[in-house]
Design an enzyme around this catalytic site. Structure first.
Site, short mmCIF file in Angstrom:
data_model
loop_
_atom_site.label_atom_id
_atom_site.label_comp_id
_atom_site.label_asym_id
_atom_site.label_seq_id
_atom_site.Cartn_x
_atom_site.Cartn_y
_atom_site.Cartn_z
N GLY A 1 29.26 -19.92 -34.84
CA GLY A 1 28.39 -18.82 -34.86
C GLY A 1 28.61 -17.50 -34.26
O GLY A 1 28.56 -16.30 -34.84
N ALA A 2 28.62 -17.71 -32.87
CA ALA A 2 28.94 -16.63 -32.09
C ALA A 2 29.50 -17.13 -30.69
O ALA A 2 29.34 -18.44 -30.50
CB ALA A 2 27.63 -15.72 -31.87
N HIS B 1 20.72 -16.02 -27.82
CA HIS B 1 21.30 -17.14 -27.36
C HIS B 1 22.49 -16.75 -26.66
O HIS B 1 22.67 -17.11 -25.22
CB HIS B 1 21.79 -18.23 -28.41
CG HIS B 1 22.45 -19.51 -27.82
ND1 HIS B 1 22.00 -20.41 -27.73
CD2 HIS B 1 23.92 -19.53 -27.70
CE1 HIS B 1 22.84 -21.35 -27.28
NE2 HIS B 1 24.25 -20.71 -27.32
N GLU B 2 23.28 -16.02 -27.18
CA GLU B 2 24.80 -15.36 -26.59
C GLU B 2 24.37 -14.80 -25.45
O GLU B 2 24.89 -14.62 -24.29
CB GLU B 2 25.60 -14.81 -27.57
CG GLU B 2 25.89 -15.53 -28.66
CD GLU B 2 26.35 -16.97 -28.55
OE1 GLU B 2 26.85 -17.45 -27.44
OE2 GLU B 2 26.28 -17.82 -29.52
N HIS C 1 23.33 -16.77 -22.34
CA HIS C 1 24.64 -17.34 -21.62
C HIS C 1 24.91 -16.66 -20.44
O HIS C 1 25.61 -17.26 -19.61
CB HIS C 1 25.66 -17.59 -22.65
CG HIS C 1 25.47 -18.95 -23.49
ND1 HIS C 1 25.43 -20.21 -22.77
CD2 HIS C 1 25.92 -19.36 -24.63
CE1 HIS C 1 25.45 -21.22 -23.76
NE2 HIS C 1 25.78 -20.59 -24.81
N1 BES Z 1 29.64 -21.16 -26.66
C1 BES Z 1 29.13 -21.18 -28.19
C2 BES Z 1 30.24 -20.89 -28.98
C3 BES Z 1 31.43 -22.10 -29.32
C4 BES Z 1 30.99 -23.31 -29.82
C5 BES Z 1 32.69 -21.73 -28.86
C6 BES Z 1 32.05 -24.27 -29.96
C7 BES Z 1 33.45 -22.66 -29.18
C8 BES Z 1 33.51 -23.84 -29.52
C9 BES Z 1 28.05 -20.36 -28.61
O1 BES Z 1 27.34 -19.87 -27.23
C10 BES Z 1 27.15 -21.07 -29.38
O2 BES Z 1 26.41 -22.19 -29.04
N2 BES Z 1 27.10 -20.80 -30.77
C11 BES Z 1 26.42 -21.42 -31.64
C12 BES Z 1 25.02 -20.66 -32.15
C13 BES Z 1 23.97 -20.65 -31.06
C14 BES Z 1 22.71 -19.81 -31.43
C15 BES Z 1 23.41 -22.24 -31.10
C16 BES Z 1 27.30 -21.69 -32.71
O3 BES Z 1 28.39 -20.98 -32.81
O4 BES Z 1 27.10 -22.47 -33.75
ZN ZN Z 2 25.87 -21.24 -26.62
#
Ligand code: BES
Ligand code: ZN
Length: 900
Positions: free
Chosen positions: A265-266, A301-302, A305
């Site tokens: 997602g991000a 969320h991001e 972090h």
């Molecule tokens: N740190 C993650 C992104 C990520 C996940 C990078 C797995 C590499 C591998 C990010 O903070 C995250 O958790 N993104 C979620 C969305 C969030 C709102 C729960 C995502 O990408 O699904």
């Molecule tokens: Zn995350």
């Protein structure tokens, strides 16, 4: 990935790194086919670890040069690792320079440095930095970064990396450069660069302390009119973290960049978040209310972090929930606070719990079950799961509940104190889940959390969803009510027996006529209307006094613990809670339980009568017509439990029967409440100018549900008038939410106008990639009629707009079919499974991370009834038989096969 045998990494095997990397100076000469990366590092030996060789991680790199303190050195390769054995002795720092090249345009995995739409992007979490340069690719090595980017100025006018821009200028041959310095130390997984033709929406803000910051949202030219909501969400996030937790933005500049090719997602890269376009771009014409809500929560969320993950990071990847579970908790709280009033907060809570129960509980019951803090993994990418995220968030939420006091009933103040101590102790460090729990407990010495900390931490170490049984007994002579709570937890892979969990049970008692009763525990002088019991043993009893009649218990209010509750309540009790519970979560839950019970009962018998009783239908009508309840709540309350959730209640699952039954229930609700649906549609369909707020999105949701029900009822009797009106709304809609609801009402009901509408929709939005994703997803998720979905899906694979390489597109078609349309997927002729195995293999050659997620569509195969079960196994074995599977897919598939 495909190098050598996959070996499992063990949490207990953690050792500190033998070297520290203090500074990193990276220079990139960006070129799609051959990017050159010069990596100059300053290292020193870790004095706490025995002297040993330096082993640097690398993947898909071409190594050109290695220099130590400016001179040549010997090195060797061991698998993918670069090994340096003759480094200077002693603890003095030394310089290491490594020059490599890589090929971003051939990078279809989208990990490391890659090209998307002629721009460069990076994705480094969890282990992608090693695809950019040789490095100690582990989160406990935190360094200061300086990054110089050089590229053709016309093709790549914007050059971004983490931190502050300190220098930029022209170079020869039409190239230019930009130099960025990140003032904060960080693990390499938070590194990022972006280069391309991008434009930005900009906003200057002042912090509470009066510091100025620049916020930027970068998108492709032409998308600027879809960035307002993301920017608003970012400003709200900055303000919220300051207000609720005292955590300010610690950078002069904070950037978000959107890309349409993204695995997740991000990503929270320090000061340079990279987002899937799906979670940035929105305007009322292209995005639904759900998209607007998702953008708010993902941006939050991001951003959150930045403190929980970046300032304090994870010691190792087993601690992933330290940052993800905590940050999901924070984004959920943010969205609730943004929603405002209690009823809108409850709606958000219900939505979050629904995801937890349908997806995470299923994970806990399947072959991929693992603790919130896992003990081993083969491929860390497979552990970005709903257990780490959603269950991890529930564990944090329980900590908040367990530090509550009479003056701080929800524990918000106590939890904020715990967060403060966590940052005082660990800012700038890479730590563990234990460190976090310890800080929250230590800041609240008298709390239930502090008293039970070691037992509480079983939530981190034990997998599986606990079962909580509750039985009440009323003693009329004593005017007392004794509630007995007992818990158990089913075995999960590698964990046969479990110890008791600490379970906070928030409860209230109601009289039969729906009044809240005072709660007074025997021996206590206090009376409250709501209270939290803390179960710490296998079983315990609690006696409440001064009760004139037998109460109806409302247990686990607000879903106070992630457990399966068996409260033994009768239909009459549940109807009472549905009509009167002051806790909106439990009010909703009572309705869901009644519908679920009806479903399970009908499935266990074979008689074909109506599934829902008149009593239940009337109760649902009362909710729908209720003068005080919110439209958003009514929408949730009148939505039937999903096929997957119904299936989860059964030991053997026939997806076709579950589907047929749910369709019958829906038809019954549609026809029995037809006049009420008509009222609901008329009363909620006009909402003036579009705004994504909770109130008006709730009204649109209820109008959409009503319209869908009216369409179903109409098609049943051959009435074309209502579908005609829906088609008209589809054409005239002033926003995507209303338009898409109309389109999906036609598709779901199977009315002949659906095809015209789909064609028109494609024509209207052919240049809007995110809308075309919806178009694919709707067709792949449509109710199956005589097996018509799979041929449609196969045909759509050939559509000019389809591409397996774009994760959003692959998800919209393939995942919507395999994971979100059980009755179309589980075909008696096994053709769905054949399709699944083909797509897993095809995707694995392009993008193993995405392939492994698709592989999980078969997680629960061993519970299927025949002939599905045997056919599913054959398909899984077909994938397993492929020799050069990625570790990602191999791990998921082997676990699935071990399940039986
Ligand atoms: N740190 C993650 C992104 C990520 C996940 C990078 C797995 C590499 C591998 C990010 O903070 C995250 O958790 N993104 C979620 C969305 C969030 C709102 C729960 C995502 O990408 O699904
Ligand atoms: Zn995350």
């Amino acid at each position: 990935m495909r190098e050598g045998q996959p070996t499992a990494i063990q949490r207990e095997a953690y050792t500190a790194p033998a070297f520290w990397i203090d500074t990193v100076d990276l220079t990139f000469d960006l070129d799609p086919a051959k990017t050159r990366v010069l990596n100059k590092m300053r290292l020193r030996r870790n004095p706490d670890v025995a002297a040993q060789a330096l082993r640097l991680d690398g993947e898909d790199l071409n190594l050109a040069r290695v220099l130590v303190n400016g001179g040549g050195t010997s090195f060797k390769m061991d698998g993918a690792q670069l090994v340096l054995e003759n480094l200077p002795e002693g603890t003095e720092p030394f310089d290491l320079e490594i020059f490599t090249t890589c090929n971003p345009e051939k990078n279809t995995q989208l990990m490391g440095l890659y090209v998307s739409n002629d721009s460069f992007f990076t994705q480094c979490e969890a282990e992608g930095f090693r695809r950019i340069t040789y490095f100690l690719d582990r989160p406990d090595v935190m360094a200061s970064y300086t990054v110089t980017l050089r590229a053709d100025k016309a093709k790549y006018p914007v050059l971004l990396s983490n931190g502050n821009l300190v220098e930029q200028g022209a170079l020869e041959d039409g190239r230019h450069f930009a130099k960025w310095v990140d003032p904060h130390k960080k693990p390499c997984y938070l590194f990022a660069l972006v280069a391309g033709q991008l434009v930005a929406r900009e906003q200057r803000i002042l912090s509470r302390l009066g510091k100025e910051h620049l916020l930027q949202v970068f998108v492709r030219p032409g998308d600027l009119d879809k960035t307002e909501h993301a920017m608003n969400s970012l400003m709200a996030s900055v303000a919220w973290d300051e207000a609720r937790f005292g955590l300010p933005l610690d950078l002069e500049r904070f950037m978000i960049v959107a890309t349409s090719d993204f695995n997740m997602g991000a990503m929270e890269n320090k000061g340079l978040n990279i987002f899937n376009t799906k979670f940035v771009l929105a305007n009322p014409n292209t995005a639904t209310d759900m998209d607007f809500g998702n953008i708010e929560s993902v941006v939050g969320h991001e951003y959150f972090h930045n403190w929980t993950g970046n300032r304090i990071t994870c010691r190792d990847w087993f601690q992933l929930s330290l940052k993800e579970g905590l940050t999901v908790f924070r984004d959920q709280e943010f969205s609730q606070d943004m929603a405002g009033v209690a009823s809108a907060r409850a709606v958000k809570r219900i939505e979050d719990v629904r995801v937890l129960r349908t997806v995470q509980f299923a994970e806990d019951a399947g072959p991929m079950a693992h603790p919130v803090r896992p003990d081993s993994y083969v491929e860390i990418n497979n552990f970005y799961t709903v257990t780490i995220y959603e269950k991890g968030s529930e564990v944090v939420r329980m900590m908040q509940t367990l530090v509550a006091t009479p003056n701080d009933l929800q524990g918000r103040d106590g939890f904020a104190k715990g967060m403060k101590l966590y940052f005082e102790r660990h800012d700038g460090q890479a730590v563990t889940c234990d460190d976090f729990a310890q800080a929250i407990a230590d800041a609240n010495p008298g709390s239930a959390l502090a008293h039970n900390l070691s037992t509480f931490k079983r939530w981190y170490s034990q997998a599986g969803t606990p079962r909580l049984q509750a039985r009440g007994a009323y003693n009329a002579a004593e005017r007392s009510y004794t509630l007995t709570l007992s818990q158990s937890c089913p075995a999960t892979p590698g964990q046969d027996s479990k110890q008791p969990f600490v379970i906070p049970v928030t409860l209230g008692l109601l009289s039969r006529d729906g009044q809240a009763l005072p709660l007074q525990l025997a021996g206590s002088a206090e009376t409250l209307t709501q209270q939290t019991l803390v179960l710490t043993e296998a079983s315990a009893s609690y006696t409440f006094v001064n009760l004139d009649s037998e109460p109806v218990p409302s247990l686990l209010r607000g879903f106070s613990a992630p457990v399966v509750l068996d409260d033994g309540l009768s239909t009459a009790d549940l109807l009472c809670l549905l009509a009167h519970d002051s806790d909106p979560f439990n009010q909703w839950e009572a309705g869901q339980r009644l519908m679920l019970q009806s479903a399970v009962q009908a499935l266990s018998q074979d008689n074909a009568g109506p599934v829902l009783s008149d009593e239940l239908i009337n109760a649902m009508r009362n909710v729908l017509r209720h003068p005080a309840l919110d439209a958003a709540f009514k929408d949730l309350a009148l939505t039937l439990p999903s096929e997957n959730y119904i299936a989860d209640q059964l030991s053997v699952v026939d997806p076709q029967r579950v589907h047929a039954l749910r369709e019958a229930m829906r038809l019954q609700l549609a026809t029995a409440l037809q006049a009420d649906w008509q009222w609901a549609w008329d009363a909620h369909k006009n909402n003036g100018a579009y705004s994504p707020d909770a109130q008006s999105s709730g009204r649109r949701a209820l109008a959409g549900l009503a319209m869908g029900m009216l369409c179903i009822a109409a098609v049943q009797v051959g009435d074309d008038v209502t579908p005609g009106r829906v088609y008209q709304q589809f054409k005239d809609a002033g926003n995507m939410t209303d338009r898409f609801n109309a389109l999906s009402a036609l598709v779901v009901s199977g009315h002949a106008l659906a095809n015209d509408a789909l064609a028109l929709f494609h024509k209207l939005f052919q240049h809007e990639a995110l809308v075309i994703d919806k178009w694919f997803a709707l067709q792949a998720g449509a109710p199956d009629r005589a097996g018509d979905v799979l041929p449609r899906v196969r045909q759509l694979m050939q559509h000019a707009d389809f591409s397996l390489r774009n994760p959003n597109r692959a998800r919209s078609l393939i995942f919507s079919y395999c994971s979100a349309n059980p009755a179309a997927f589980h075909r008696a002729d096994a053709a769905g499974y054949v399709y699944w195995s083909e797509q897993v293999l095809a995707l694995d050659a392009i993008n193993p991370q995405v392939a492994a997620r698709l592989a999980r569509a078969m997680d629960r195969w061993s519970r299927l009834a025949e002939p599905y079960r045997s056919a599913a196994k054959v398909a899984i074995e077909r994938v397993a038989a492929k020799a050069d599977l990625s570790n990602d897919v191999r791990e998921v598939i082997s676990r699935a096969l071990n399940a039986a």
